[in-house]
Design a protein around this motif. Sequence first.
Motif, PDB file in Angstrom:
ATOM      1  N   PRO A   1       0.809  -1.223   0.000  1.00 57.60           N
ATOM      2  CA  PRO A   1       0.000   0.000   0.000  1.00 57.60           C
ATOM      3  C   PRO A   1       0.843   1.275   0.000  1.00 57.60           C
ATOM      4  N   VAL A   2       1.951   1.252   0.743  1.00 51.51           N
ATOM      5  CA  VAL A   2       2.805   2.435   0.786  1.00 51.51           C
ATOM      6  C   VAL A   2       3.381   2.715  -0.607  1.00 51.51           C
ATOM      7  N   LEU A   3       3.872   1.670  -1.263  1.00 50.13           N
ATOM      8  CA  LEU A   3       4.454   1.837  -2.595  1.00 50.13           C
ATOM      9  C   LEU A   3       3.414   2.338  -3.597  1.00 50.13           C
ATOM     10  N   ILE A   4       2.195   1.785  -3.487  1.00 44.93           N
ATOM     11  CA  ILE A   4       1.143   2.203  -4.421  1.00 44.93           C
ATOM     12  C   ILE A   4       0.788   3.672  -4.199  1.00 44.93           C
ATOM     13  N   ALA A   5       0.735   4.068  -2.940  1.00 46.54           N
ATOM     14  CA  ALA A   5       0.427   5.464  -2.627  1.00 46.54           C
ATOM     15  C   ALA A   5       1.514   6.382  -3.193  1.00 46.54           C
ATOM     16  N   LYS A   6       2.764   5.957  -3.049  1.00 44.46           N
ATOM     17  CA  LYS A   6       3.893   6.763  -3.536  1.00 44.46           C
ATOM     18  C   LYS A   6       3.864   6.892  -5.055  1.00 44.46           C
ATOM     19  N   SER A   7       3.610   5.746  -5.721  1.00 40.60           N
ATOM     20  CA  SER A   7       3.694   5.742  -7.187  1.00 40.60           C
ATOM     21  C   SER A   7       2.415   6.249  -7.842  1.00 40.60           C
ATOM     22  N   GLY A   8       1.336   6.281  -7.070  1.00 38.96           N
ATOM     23  CA  GLY A   8       0.075   6.748  -7.637  1.00 38.96           C
ATOM     24  C   GLY A   8      -0.590   5.756  -8.570  1.00 38.96           C
ATOM     25  N   ARG A   9      -0.088   4.510  -8.620  1.00 39.22           N
ATOM     26  CA  ARG A   9      -0.689   3.495  -9.504  1.00 39.22           C
ATOM     27  C   ARG A   9      -1.843   2.804  -8.789  1.00 39.22           C
TER      28      ARG A   9
ATOM     29  N   ASP B   1      -4.484   1.648  -9.833  1.00 46.69           N
ATOM     30  CA  ASP B   1      -5.044   0.499 -10.548  1.00 46.69           C
ATOM     31  C   ASP B   1      -4.440  -0.818 -10.049  1.00 46.69           C
ATOM     32  N   PHE B   2      -3.237  -0.734  -9.466  1.00 44.64           N
ATOM     33  CA  PHE B   2      -2.604  -1.951  -8.945  1.00 44.64           C
ATOM     34  C   PHE B   2      -3.432  -2.606  -7.835  1.00 44.64           C
ATOM     35  N   TYR B   3      -4.218  -1.809  -7.139  1.00 42.21           N
ATOM     36  CA  TYR B   3      -5.033  -2.403  -6.078  1.00 42.21           C
ATOM     37  C   TYR B   3      -5.969  -3.460  -6.642  1.00 42.21           C
ATOM     38  N   TYR B   4      -6.618  -3.094  -7.766  1.00 44.25           N
ATOM     39  CA  TYR B   4      -7.549  -4.056  -8.348  1.00 44.25           C
ATOM     40  C   TYR B   4      -6.792  -5.300  -8.808  1.00 44.25           C
ATOM     41  N   THR B   5      -5.644  -5.090  -9.453  1.00 43.68           N
ATOM     42  CA  THR B   5      -4.847  -6.210  -9.940  1.00 43.68           C
ATOM     43  C   THR B   5      -4.444  -7.128  -8.793  1.00 43.68           C
ATOM     44  N   LEU B   6      -3.905  -6.530  -7.739  1.00 43.66           N
ATOM     45  CA  LEU B   6      -3.407  -7.352  -6.635  1.00 43.66           C
ATOM     46  C   LEU B   6      -4.541  -7.996  -5.844  1.00 43.66           C
TER      47      LEU B   6
END
Lengths: 260, 333
Positions: free
Chosen positions: B21-29, B31-36
Amino acid sequence: MAALLSVQGVTKRYGGLIAVNNVSFDVAASEILSVIGPNGAGKSTLFKLISSFTQVTSGKVLLEGDRISNLTPHVVARKGVVRTFQEATIFRAMTVRDNIIVSHHLRSQASLLGFFLGSAKARADEAAFGDSADDIIEFLGLQGIANEVASNLPQGHLRALGMAIGLATGPKVLLLDEPFAGMNHDETMHMVNLVRRLRDDRGVTVLLVEHDMAAVMKISDRIVVINFGQKIAEGTPSAIQSNDQVIEAYLGSEDDVIGM
Amino acid sequence: MNIRSLLAVIVFIIVVLVAVPVLIAKSGRWDFYYTLTSVALLSIASAGVWFTFYIGRINIGQGAYALAGGYVSAVLVMKADMNFWLTLPLAGIFCAVLSVFIGMPILRLRGVYFAMVTLILTEVMRLAALALPVTNGAKGITSIPLPGAVSIGGVTLLPDFNTLENPKLAFYLVSATLMIICYGVLWRIVNSRLGHLCRSLQQNEELAASIGVNISWLRVLAYSISSFFGGIAGAMFIAVSQSIYPSSFQVADSVNFMLNCFLGGLGYVFGPMLGTLVLYFGWDLLFSTGKYQLLIYSSMIILLILLLPNGILSLGLFNRKIKADKHRDQEGQ
Ligand SMILES: Nc1ncnc2c1ncn2[C@@H]1O[C@H](COP(=O)(O)OP(=O)(O)O)[C@@H](O)[C@H]1O
Ligand SMILES: [Mg+2]
């Protein structure tokens, strides 16, 4: 002589073929009884009938007076009659010790859920199975290979492991199908001693099918002879050796010669 | 469990629940939440398939249970106004019970025969979903509300997802947690007596019967655990997508669940998790290849299975730890 196991008029048909034809005999507690006969006589089929691996066409098998024919193998095993197989049959991908441990299944006190949760009962079971497995390993002289994966073992060891698996279930009656097949003379005599001790030390009643006549004569209290599915003789080794019908049956077949 | 594997598990949990979650927040991606989330849920279904492999059966029917679980949850939420979190275990139980009735006749079959029947099962379930009145046919069930709150004795365990600023993150966290729990349960099963009995079944059914194992019962038990996993994965998936159609899980999904197991490694509990991750991302990465996507993807799977018949986890990199585990298991018993 009260019969522990009683085979009563058992018949098995495969289509038109009668593999076992109206065979009857009794096995007393703590007896070693061999079933002999030419290839295709119906010996393995008889074992399958006694262990409910296949169903009788007619007749019945009793253990201590209770019918055990036409049930299922695991129920018969639970009642105390366990077979080993003609071909060395083991759990290939397990170690020797794991083969023996898993075969303690019938002695479980704890439920599968208990094992899953690691209950006190389950841990006690596990410790007991481990100890008993080590005991059996020592009894059969398998210490050196206890942690070998079973598929790597030579024939002789496979046979011993097959017997260890049977023994681990804590049977009253052990059915051994050709336990000495593929063994040389020394190995056979060693196994003969082990089977004797199985009976003497552990009180297991043994029913065995075997081709090695020297071993059969040495080990058996009594012998049942079948030919073309029918019982043609029953008696002590010396009586069987001098039985005309038996000699005839064996002279008629090419690969078996009776004698010491 | 020894210290090292305990440490590995803790690190894994931290990575999944905190670092990602931290990495996703940093990168702004985002959409990765749905993928993961998808990877986590599909890997639960795959774990079930893996467990049927574990009793020596090739299961290409997990899509059927994912679909059934999804519908059970959707119908209960929509028609009975039930809280989603209650429907989740009910979907699993429904599939487990259903699989007992389906499993009793078909588990006698082995090898390719069992595999074929399970493959057909997925299609049968799709047709049933099309035909049954309760499923609303091809139009499916849509606009399924987000999960409500769960509280026990006044303590809120899970918030109402409608009140959340970022339900995607919440879905990811619960899905990942569910995955961790499922794999923990699977690991424990495999390392307990039940697992040992399943191995005996896989290696020699006749001998297992002769040592007193009720093999038909054990097969059904294993299959129903497997289907339970399929059911809850399907139900959770439907909660995320808020809609379900007869085509939500199809034959291709069933095949993928099986491939995830092959690819990760049938000999390793965590194989299907890795397999799902690799296959799902592999498919996504190939998106840019357009019409060649399926061709390249299939060729790569064939190559991988040829090169690594025992799965990705059989690579030397992972093997040292696995071997150590095996050794310890022997000592521990
Ligand atoms: N499952 C079966 N189906 C048909 N015939 C069989 C089957 N099993 C054994 N038979 C036949 O029954 C007879 C006895 O076989 P078997 O009991 O294996 O003999 P033995 O063990 O004495 O060599 C043989 O003629 C064999 O071909
Ligand atoms: Mg035979």
